[in-house]
Design an enzyme around this catalytic site. Structure first.
Site, PDB file in Angstrom:
ATOM      1  CG  HIS A   1     -44.462  43.167 -27.427  1.00 24.76           C
ATOM      2  ND1 HIS A   1     -45.081  43.442 -26.784  1.00 24.76           N
ATOM      3  CD2 HIS A   1     -44.951  42.339 -28.146  1.00 24.76           C
ATOM      4  CE1 HIS A   1     -46.208  43.614 -27.044  1.00 24.76           C
ATOM      5  NE2 HIS A   1     -45.663  42.550 -28.022  1.00 24.76           N
ATOM      6  CD  GLU A   2     -43.434  39.106 -30.247  1.00 25.70           C
ATOM      7  OE1 GLU A   2     -43.811  37.760 -30.123  1.00 25.70           O
ATOM      8  OE2 GLU A   2     -43.986  40.305 -31.372  1.00 25.70           O
TER       9      GLU A   2
ATOM     10  CG  HIS B   1     -46.409  38.219 -26.293  1.00 21.34           C
ATOM     11  ND1 HIS B   1     -47.872  38.308 -25.771  1.00 21.34           N
ATOM     12  CD2 HIS B   1     -46.320  38.823 -27.103  1.00 21.34           C
ATOM     13  CE1 HIS B   1     -48.847  39.225 -26.578  1.00 21.34           C
ATOM     14  NE2 HIS B   1     -47.444  39.790 -27.843  1.00 21.34           N
TER      15      HIS B   1
END
Length: 337
Positions: free
Chosen positions: A17-18, A21
């Site tokens: 997920h990170e 980003h």
């Protein structure tokens, strides 16, 4: 082992997920201060040319710290100075990567499965009420109560969500769509203790490259949609807080899956990462979906929202989410005794 598996699964999902980003921000040329896996005190840090990479003590989250993320910044590469479309991509990139991970796991599972279940009726069990109320052998179920059916699991889920087990079904019969207004499924019990009797068997689909890819995409779509349907059911009262699970409850499910084999563990991982991705896209403050809504409003107004107001709203949303997590976790812990 259950604790280890749970930490590993959440660690991988949070990292992916990170990473979404991070990669989107790096592609957009945003100044990134830190890429952190975990929360709390740092137990490991590595200073790169532009970014600090850290591993933190508590395996409950992570973050990508960027210049101009929550405040005005004079750095020419700050997030707040980038075009709004790039900021939108950065915001949703984490959830997108969760969905990509889920799809990749699904592809690996279906690539090794010789036969898949279709949504076409192959055979009825004795005294089948669904047959008596309209279904026929050869019917391909395409909708139940206006919800598109992607997989055989969707049949169970949609009938389970119905209040009385009498559902409107649309089928593909001999090349034509046929509406069946009141197909009855026998059920017993209420709420989460409800049991649905699926009184027919479905046809199998042999594995090919096309069918493996097709089933992977359909089941990923199914899990993604069901994540939002569960939230809708919670809001409308079909589900209550007793039906939610926090990290402890998820850990129990992971333990059960690991005892059934590696494939079951992979499926649970796909389920969790897809659910987390879709949950993050909800238009709620502090979530990626909430931040996307703020960006949408900014795009419509053609000027940014006051950072203080956005900060207060996101802070309130975070408090509510943390409060809900505490309540659900306590419920899971009490359920162990």
């Amino acid at each position: 082992m259950t604790i280890i598996y749970t930490i590993l699964i959440f660690g991988i999902i949070i990292f992916i997920h990170e990473l979404g980003h991070f990669l989107a921000a790096r592609w957009s040329g945003v100044t990134i201060y830190e890429f952190a896996l975990g929360m709390g005190p740092a137990i490991y840090k590595h200073k790169g040319k532009k970014t600090t990479y850290s591993l933190r003590l508590l395996p409950i989250g992570g973050y990508v710290s960027m210049a101009g993320e929550d405040e005005e910044c004079e750095d020419e590469n700050a997030l707040n100075r980038k075009p709004i479309w790039k900021r939108m991509i950065i915001v949703i990139a984490g959830a997108f990567m969760n969905l990509v991970l889920g799809l990749a796991i699904m592809l690996s599972l279906y690539a090794t499965q010789p036969i898949y279940n279709s949504t076409t009726v192959a055979q009825f069990l004795p005294n089948a009420t669904t047959q008596a109320t309209g279904l026929k052998v050869g019917d391909k179920i395409v909708k139940i109560n206006k919800t598109t059916i992607f997989s055989d699991k969707d049949i169970i889920n949609e009938v389970f969500r119905d209040s009385d087990g009498v559902v409107a079904v649309k089928v593909l019969r001999e090349g034509k769509k046929v509406a069946l207004p009141a197909v009855k499924f026998d059920k017993t019990g209420e709420g989460t203790k409800k049991n649905i009797n699926i009184d027919f068997k479905v046809k199998g689909i042999k594995r090919t490259v096309f069918s493996a890819v097709d089933q992977s995409f359909k089941n990923t779509l199914s899990l993604a949609r069901n994540s939002w349907l569960s939230v809708a059911d919670l809001v409308t009262g079909k589900l209550d807080i007793q039906d939610l699970s926090g990290p402890v409850g998820v850990g129990q499910v992971v333990g059960q899956a690991s005892s059934q084999g590696f494939k079951s563990l992979l499926f649970i991982t796909a389920f969790i990462t897809i659910s987390i991705g879709m949950f993050n896209l909800l238009p709620f403050p502090a979530l990626d979906g909430g931040r996307f809504i703020f960006l949408t409003i900014e795009a419509i107004r053609r000027k940014p929202i006051n950072p203080k107001i956005e900060g207060y709203v996101n802070g309130a949303g975070l408090v509510l989410l943390l409060g809900l997590m505490v309540v659900v976790t306590l419920k899971d812990i009490l359920g162990l005794f």
